[in-house]
Structure formats: C-alpha cells, structure tokens
Design an enzyme around this catalytic site. Structure first.
Site, PDB file in Angstrom:
ATOM      1  CB  SER A 171      38.642  10.083  95.735  1.00 30.14           C
ATOM      2  OG  SER A 171      39.457  10.478  96.802  1.00 30.14           O
ATOM      3  CG  ASP A 216      36.872  12.429  98.068  1.00 25.55           C
ATOM      4  OD1 ASP A 216      36.164  11.584  97.487  1.00 25.55           O
ATOM      5  OD2 ASP A 216      38.104  12.333  98.181  1.00 25.55           O
TER       6      ASP A 216
END
Length: 578
Positions: free
Chosen positions: A349, A463
């Site tokens: 991320s 993610d």
C-alpha cells in the site's frame, strides 16, 4: 520419483580397491562420530556401521528422496551440498555431516521433505536393517532416536542443523555475446569484493582437471569463498563450474541477443550486463534472482552482488498505513545518512509507494518533493463518486503514480523491489517483482471500499494490507540478508484521531477492518526481522496527509532511536557483532 543415485565405481586393482575401502571406512567412522544421532556409540559400532554403509554419488540437481514417497534408508552427507525443501519451500542447504531420511525410516511414514543435490555430492546410505540392528543392540542409539522422534513430534519440521551459506560461486557466460575477457574481469572484481569481508579464492580452470575438485575442497576447508570463473559457456570447465557451485551466476548481455538456447541450473542467478531486452531473459530463464552490472563501472554493482549472494544485503520492508506511510521517508533518510545501504526494498500500500521511490535511487529531497506534490497537494484520494464500486474513482491515484514513476520497470532497478497486493477472487497475496513500477504500486494501494479493485487477467487485485500489511516474509524468503521492517499501521488499542466514545470515519473504519485478517500473520513474521521500527503516530489518521512534516519527523525520531541496534548492518561490518 527420485532419480537414481550412482554407486562410486570400484578401482581396477583389487589391492587398491581394498585399501581405498579401508580408508573410506575410517573416514566415514570419523564422520559418523560427528552426527548428533550417533553420538556416544562405541568406536567399533561406528566402524561397523560405516563399513556396512553404501557410498553413493549424486549429480547436481538430482533428487535423492522425494516428499510423500516411502522411505527405507537414511543418508549422511560425506561431501558436497544438498538442498532440503518441504511443501515447495526451500528450508536450506546442508553439507558434510547432515543426516536426512531418518524420520521416514524410523516411523515407517512417508518422506516429509524432498532432498536433492545442490552440487555434486557424496552420500553414505544407511539401510533399514543396519539401523534396526543398532536399535536392538545399542542403548545409547535407541535413546538418541527416542529424543529425535520426540522433537520431531512436538516441534516444526525444520532441519536439525542450520543451513550453510553459499561458499562456492560460479560465473559462467550464457551465450557467445559475453566475451571471455568480460567474465574474467568480473571474476577478479567479484573475488575482490567478497574478500572485503573474509578470505576469497578464484579458480579459472587451469591445471589438471583431475585436481579441480580437490582444489575447491582445499580452498573451502580453509574457510574461503571460492569463485569459479568460466570464460566460455561450454566445455569441461564450464560444466564443472555448474555442477560444483552452490550458486551459479549466469552472465548475459540481453542487448546483444535473446535467450534462445541459454539455460540456468536450478536456483541459478542471472547477471545482466544491460537492461535492454532483460524482460525476455527473465521470462525464459526464471532465475531465482538477477543482478545488474554496468561493465563501464562495475565495482558498485559487484559490491551489491557480493552482499546479496553472501546473505549480507540489507532489506527494508515498509507497511501500509495511508498518510502514516509518509513516516517511511524519515526512516529511510536516517538509515541512508547513517551509512546503511538499502539493497532490497518492498512494501504494501503506501509502503509500496515509498518502496518504489527508494528503489529508483532518488535522493531524500526528490523523494520528499514527489510525496508533497503527488500525495499532499493533489488530494489523491479525493476524487469521490457515487459509491457503486468504491468511495473514490481511483483515477487520481493512478495518474499520480504514472507521473511519479513513468515507464520505469521493477527489474531494471539495481535495488531490488517488490510490492504486495491481494487477489480477492483467490483470497491470496500476490508479490509483484517484474513489470512497470507504477502498475505494481497501483495494484497494492487499492483500499477496498475506498478505491475500486483492478482486474488483471484472471486476478482481481485489492490492497495488499488485506492479508499482508507488513510483508517481512516475502523479503526474508530470498535469504539474501537481514531485514529491517517499518510498521506504521494504526495500533489496535485505539483509533488515531478518534476520541473515546466517538465513531470513526468511514475510511478509518474500512482501513482498520481491512487489516484485521492479516494482523496475526504480521505478528508471526516479525520474528524474521532483524529490527522492527514503529514510529509514534497514535494521533495520525489514515488520510492526514496535511500533517506530512510531523509524520516524517516521527519517522526520523524512530529511526534515530533504532540506530544503535543497526550498527552490524553497515557494509563491511562484522556480522558477528565483534
């Protein structure tokens, strides 16, 4: 099925054969005395066991035992190296005195691991009948077996002995476009770089071929790293190098031709003299790792290569955490200023964003400028829309990444890079090690519910923090050196920026919920890291990009506090800490 192992051929002369057999038994008796399972047995018993054992030669790459197959013999490594793997994961390489196959032999169960020759190896095979006889006649052996089985039943299946480091390396050209003088020069310089942290010895294939193996063994026994240098891709010496090395470094110039006809042995590395055409070579050869070397000024690249192959290359892992990930910039800046060289970097991320910038080699000022321009000023998560797929369109994020990275590719960076996403269809992590950096990072920052997923082929990426917000395991698995991890994820004892009794905002709720699944895996992997740095960011929320300066400063403070424990990670430092 395991490939057949080859009995060592007998000599023509009966007298010489008898003498050699006696010498072998004496040497094997001494070897067996070093084996923990046999410790304490009388010398006569060890001698009888050594005499009964069958001596086998195994070529590099051949399996000796295969996971899931029945076992009727145990083996002791007399010389060479074997590689142990279980469930597809390599557990390590092991040398002289290592015992394997005994668990299946003692329990009657199938093999619990696959063992293959990492390089040409000599083994001593102990048959079931000989082991059974010892169990009934030697109480010390029976007690040792009981202890061994108790450990096996109550602990994990890791090998008893720690893995050995690669001590024999081979530089071998993969095609004729690599000139002999290029390989010779790389061999000299690599030996020099390896010699900065301990004795190193280079062999170029001169002398009597019958003495090559003995020369390697003498150099290795003296505690040296041995570099075998072949200046041509074929011939007896090149074949010897491929089969005797712990790690083969295949040298190629991708700009001078494709990979047709080239090959690497299992677990071989690719040394690329150019990045043009590199993707095709990586796809064709699938090396365990690759290294870039600038032939005009190869010393820095070979220093990095030396650190990586000797397990001394610093890896830095950066977690997700939204705006809190800006603290990574402060940590990296302090590490650099302290003289630590980051050879490998990976992240999830927001950690993937910073990792990508670090891998491209930009200095701290440029890194700060990109972060402020693309993450702070542009409000990249602010392109809100009617929430059919997510709260934001995600187009601002994607555009910012393209501006930041352009067409730069992961495999073209001298600092190795990976990012982590999650395939929400297969419910598994995906580690990205090739392709455009902008694309690999974009797949890692797709916070579910905030940014829409992205489909690539049969995968639907979200993610990476959903399952692995601090991917220490992905970094540690390559065995190339110590790992420093930086964890900026919100703590689980409270929500940043949220007072007691107050409901959190939707983004903070999504982010917290997202990381719950991977929290246990993250905690389990922390033990794989040399150091975990945790900046104090308790009052910083996920989208607090406006507090960039304070967040970066918190990263710097945390890194400064950790520096005393990182002294052994500087290039050239004694790994023992002395």
């Amino acid at each position: 099925m395991a490939a057949p192992v080859h009995p060592v051929p007998a000599d023509d002369s009966a007298d010489d054969s008898a003498l050699d057999s006696a010498l072998d038994s004496a040497l094997d008796s001494a070897l067996l005395a070093e084996v923990p399972l046999l410790a304490g047995l009388p010398a006569a018993t060890l001698h009888a066991l050594a005499a009964a054992g069958r001596r086998l030669s195994v070529h590099a790459g051949e399996p000796v035992v295969v996971e899931g197959e029945p076992g009727d013999a145990a083996f002791v490594v007399r010389s060479g190296r074997v590689e142990v793997s279980a469930g597809g994961r390599v557990l390590g390489w092991f040398g002289r005195g290592y015992v394997f196959g005994e668990i299946a032999l003692l329990t009657g169960q199938v093999r619990t691991a696959t063992v293959r020759a990492r390089r040409d190896a000599e083994l001593l095979l102990l048959a079931r009948a000989d082991v059974d006889r010892l169990l009934t006649t030697e109480t010390a052996f029976a007690a040792a077996v009981a202890r061994r089985l108790a450990r096996w039943a109550t602990e994990d299946r890791a090998p008893d002995r720690g893995p050995v480091a690669a001590s024999v390396l081979a530089l071998v050209p993969l095609h004729a476009a690599v000139r002999p003088e290029q390989v010779a020069r790389l061999g000299r310089l690599l030996t020099t770089e390896l010699g900065r942290t301990g004795p190193a010895f280079r062999l170029d294939g001169d002398g009597d071929p019958e003495g090559w193996a003995a020369r390697v063994e003498r150099a290795e026994d003296a505690g040296r790293v041995v570099v075998l240098v072949a200046d041509r891709p074929d011939g007896a010496w090149a074949e010897f190098c491929r089969r005797q090395a712990d790690r083969v470094l295949g040298v190629a110039d991708p700009s001078a031709g494709g990979p047709a006809g080239a090959s690497l042995p299992r677990a071989g590395n690719l040394v690329a003299l150019h990045t043009r055409g590199l993707a095709a070579w990586l796809a064709a050869l699938t090396p365990t790792a690759h290294h870039l070397v600038d032939t005009a000024a190869p010393e820095p690249d070979l220093a990095r290569l030396a650190r990586r192959v000797r397990g001394r290359a610093l890896g830095v892992v950066l977690s997700g955490g939204g705006a809190r990930g800006l603290a990574h910039i402060g940590v990296v800046d302090v590490l650099r200023r302290a003289g630590l060289v980051v050879d490998r970097v990976g992240g999830t991320s927001m950690g993937a964003v910073v990792a990508g910038l670090v891998a491209t080699g930009v200095d701290t000022e440029a890194l700060l400028a990109v972060a402020r321009r693309e993450l702070v000023s542009r409000n990249v998560f602010g392109d809100f829309t009617w929430p059919r797929y997510a709260l934001a369109r995600g187009t601002r994020v994607d555009a910012a990444l393209v501006r930041a990275f352009g067409d730069a590719r992961i495999e073209d960076q001298r600092c190795t890079l990976f990012t982590v996403s999650v395939d929400m269809l297969a419910a598994e992590t995906v580690v990205h090690r090739t392709g455009r950096i902008a694309d690999a990072v974009a797949l890692s920052v797709r916070l579910p519910g905030v940014v829409p997923p992205r489909r690539v082929g049969e995968r639907m990426h979200v993610d990476g923090g959903v399952l692995d917000n601090l991917p220490i395991g992905a970094m540690a698995a390559d065995g190339e050196g110590p790992v420093v991890a930086v964890d900026v994820a919100p703590p689980f004892h409270g929500l940043p920026g949220v007072r007691r009794g107050q409901l959190p905002g939707i983004v903070d709720t999504i982010a917290r919920s997202m990381t719950l699944a991977g929290a246990r895996a993250t905690d389990a992997d922390r033990g794989l890291a040399h150091t975990v740095i945790v900046p104090q960011l308790d009052d910083v929320a996920i989208l607090d990009f406006g507090r960039a300066d304070a967040i970066i400063a918190a990263g710097r403070r945390a890194a400064h506090d950790a520096l005393p424990g990182l002294a052994d990670l500087r290039p050239g430092a004694d790994p023992s800490g002395r």
